[in-house]
Enzyme design. Structure first.
Site, short mmCIF file in Angstrom:
data_model
loop_
_atom_site.label_atom_id
_atom_site.label_comp_id
_atom_site.label_asym_id
_atom_site.label_seq_id
_atom_site.Cartn_x
_atom_site.Cartn_y
_atom_site.Cartn_z
N CYS A 110 6.57 7.04 -0.78
CA CYS A 110 5.80 8.20 -0.29
C CYS A 110 6.70 9.18 0.47
O CYS A 110 6.67 10.39 0.22
CB CYS A 110 4.66 7.73 0.59
SG CYS A 110 5.11 6.45 1.76
N HIS B 73 2.17 10.07 7.49
CA HIS B 73 3.51 10.26 8.05
C HIS B 73 3.67 11.75 8.40
O HIS B 73 2.99 12.60 7.83
CB HIS B 73 4.61 9.97 7.03
CG HIS B 73 4.57 8.63 6.38
ND1 HIS B 73 4.72 7.46 7.07
CD2 HIS B 73 4.45 8.27 5.08
CE1 HIS B 73 4.69 6.44 6.23
NE2 HIS B 73 4.52 6.91 5.01
P1 NAD Z 1 -0.96 -3.57 -1.40
O1 NAD Z 1 -0.62 -4.77 -0.63
O2 NAD Z 1 -2.04 -2.66 -0.91
O3 NAD Z 1 -1.32 -3.97 -2.90
C1 NAD Z 1 -0.60 -4.86 -3.66
C2 NAD Z 1 -1.56 -5.65 -4.56
O4 NAD Z 1 -0.80 -6.49 -5.43
C3 NAD Z 1 -2.51 -6.54 -3.77
O5 NAD Z 1 -3.80 -6.40 -4.33
C4 NAD Z 1 -1.95 -7.97 -4.01
O6 NAD Z 1 -2.95 -8.94 -4.00
C5 NAD Z 1 -1.34 -7.82 -5.39
N1 NAD Z 1 -0.25 -8.77 -5.66
C6 NAD Z 1 0.39 -9.61 -4.81
N2 NAD Z 1 1.37 -10.27 -5.45
C7 NAD Z 1 1.34 -9.88 -6.75
C8 NAD Z 1 2.10 -10.20 -7.90
N3 NAD Z 1 3.11 -11.07 -7.84
N4 NAD Z 1 1.80 -9.57 -9.06
C9 NAD Z 1 0.81 -8.67 -9.13
N5 NAD Z 1 0.05 -8.32 -8.07
C10 NAD Z 1 0.33 -8.90 -6.89
O7 NAD Z 1 0.41 -2.75 -1.57
P2 NAD Z 1 0.58 -1.18 -1.82
O8 NAD Z 1 0.56 -0.49 -0.51
O9 NAD Z 1 -0.36 -0.74 -2.88
O10 NAD Z 1 2.08 -1.14 -2.33
C11 NAD Z 1 2.44 -1.36 -3.67
C12 NAD Z 1 3.78 -0.73 -3.94
O11 NAD Z 1 3.67 0.68 -3.73
C13 NAD Z 1 4.91 -1.20 -3.03
O12 NAD Z 1 6.11 -1.17 -3.76
C14 NAD Z 1 4.94 -0.14 -1.95
O13 NAD Z 1 6.20 -0.02 -1.30
C15 NAD Z 1 4.64 1.10 -2.78
N6 NAD Z 1 4.10 2.22 -2.01
C16 NAD Z 1 3.14 2.00 -1.05
C17 NAD Z 1 2.67 3.08 -0.32
C18 NAD Z 1 1.66 2.91 0.78
O14 NAD Z 1 1.68 3.67 1.73
N7 NAD Z 1 0.78 1.94 0.71
C19 NAD Z 1 3.12 4.38 -0.60
C20 NAD Z 1 4.05 4.57 -1.63
C21 NAD Z 1 4.53 3.48 -2.32
#
Ligand code: NAD
Length: 338
Positions: free
Chosen positions: A140, A220
């Site tokens: 992000c 942020h």
């Molecule tokens: P999250 O924890 O909200 O969601 C992740 C999901 O994946 C959960 O539902 C979890 O149960 C599931 N999961 C766990 N292990 C798994 C596996 N081995 N295979 C498949 N699914 C699995 O996380 P998020 O915030 O959505 O983040 C996901 C990605 O996006 C990360 O790489 C993060 O850095 C990136 N990201 C997050 C944000 C943010 O602010 N949340 C912003 C930009 C990028």
């Protein structure tokens, strides 16, 4: 034929990418995965075909009365591409499965850059992802920095970029994370990793970043100073930023005094109060000598969603302009009806 998209990991980013894919006329969601049979899995199963991210959990889903259509492997067999939205570093593990299946895959910013052939931002380097098999949509913060720097760099001669990143400590749903009464330099030793990450998308920018975690969950904030290597007026900068739909200018005079007010606005404006745009404060844009100052707010839960949609199209060879316009239209990015 629509592009058949699988979403592996249905959390903050995955659920938003799934909804955004289903709003496109040239792609469809063939299924999403969940690890646990919680309320999110229940909701997901009403909207999409639900698959097991971990096959060992089949019995748990059965006991909870949540129907699943099979395993991750069953889902991959039906898809043309998988968008991996699993937690940080889990994507690199999942990649082995995608490789075995000969799948194309998109990873998120929590993965190291070498998980993919290219780190992606739709404005800055769309064409580099064309025809690739593995693409990483940057985080992000990196997405917001890359968009702003790209827009300035393509319109003006710029030099040094220095940015301070004030990070929300956790997403609103994260009840196990927090920082109740502190500001945490993150990292304490400079610089922060964000500058290096921006360079994965825009290699020739002179950028240094510092970052701090703050006890807030909403957004942020980035405070930037950018050296201008030509004479530029404040009005020139405003007009260049106004021209880019993925940058939304808001004004203090209109009541946008903080991230709380921006989110309050977004609650009326969008589903899940998602702001896909960089939100730049008009009054923060200032020129002092050779330096341009600007402050922007970033809705971390939403900003990478349009980039994921564009990354899918780039992998399938669609032209940049066509993809970005389609994504913007479908997600109502650039609408100024407020
Ligand atoms: P999250 O924890 O909200 O969601 C992740 C999901 O994946 C959960 O539902 C979890 O149960 C599931 N999961 C766990 N292990 C798994 C596996 N081995 N295979 C498949 N699914 C699995 O996380 P998020 O915030 O959505 O983040 C996901 C990605 O996006 C990360 O790489 C993060 O850095 C990136 N990201 C997050 C944000 C943010 O602010 N949340 C912003 C930009 C990028």
């Amino acid at each position: 034929m629509k592009i058949r998209v699988a979403i592996n990991g249905y959390g903050t980013i995955g659920k938003r990418v799934a909804d955004a894919v289903s709003m496109q006329d040239d792609m469809e969601v063939v299924g999403v995965t969940k690890t646990k049979p919680d309320f999110e899995a229940r909701i997901a199963s009403k909207k999409f075909d639900l698959y097991l991210a971990k096959k060992d959990n089949a019995e748990l889903f059965q006991k909870a009365g949540i129907e699943t259509s099979g395993t991750l492997e069953d889902l991959l067999a039906k898809a043309d591409i998988v968008v991996d939205c699993s937690p940080d570093k889990a994507g690199a593990e999942n990649k082995k499965i995608y490789e075995n299946f000969g799948m194309k895959a998109i990873f998120q910013g929590g993965e190291k850059k070498d998980v993919a052939e290219v780190s992606f931002n739709a404005l800055a380097n769309y064409d580099q992802a064309k025809g690739k098999r593995f693409v990483r949509v940057v985080s992000c913060n990196t997405t917001a920095l890359s968009r702003l720097i790209y827009q300035l760099k393509t319109n003006f001669k710029i030099g040094r970029v220095r940015a301070t990143i004030l990070r929300r400590v956790a997403d609103p749903k994260e009840d196990k994370k927090g920082l109740t009464n502190a500001i945490m330099p993150d990292p304490i030793a400079l610089p922060s990793h964000h500058a290096k990450d921006v360079k994965t998308v825009i290699p020739d920018v002179d950028i240094v970043t510092t970052a701090f975690k703050l006890p807030t969950t909403l957004m942020h904030v980035h405070s930037l100073s950018i050296e201008m290597k030509e004479k530029v007026s404040r009005e020139d900068v405003i007009s260049v930023l106004e021209n880019e739909p993925r940058i939304l200018l808001v004004s203090e005079a209109d009541g946008f005094t903080s991230t709380a007010k921006i989110i309050e606005f977004a609650r009326e404006f969008r589903m899940r109060y998602d702001l896909f745009e960089n939100v730049v404060w008009l009054e923060s844009i200032a020129i002092d000598g050779n330096d341009l100052f600007v402050t922007q707010a970033v809705h971390q839960e939403a900003i990478v969603v349009p980039e994921n949609i564009d990354a899918i199209r780039a992998i399938f060879g669609v032209e940049k302009k066509q993809s970005i316009e389609k994504t913007n239209r479908s997600l109502r990015i650039g609408e100024k009806n407020f």
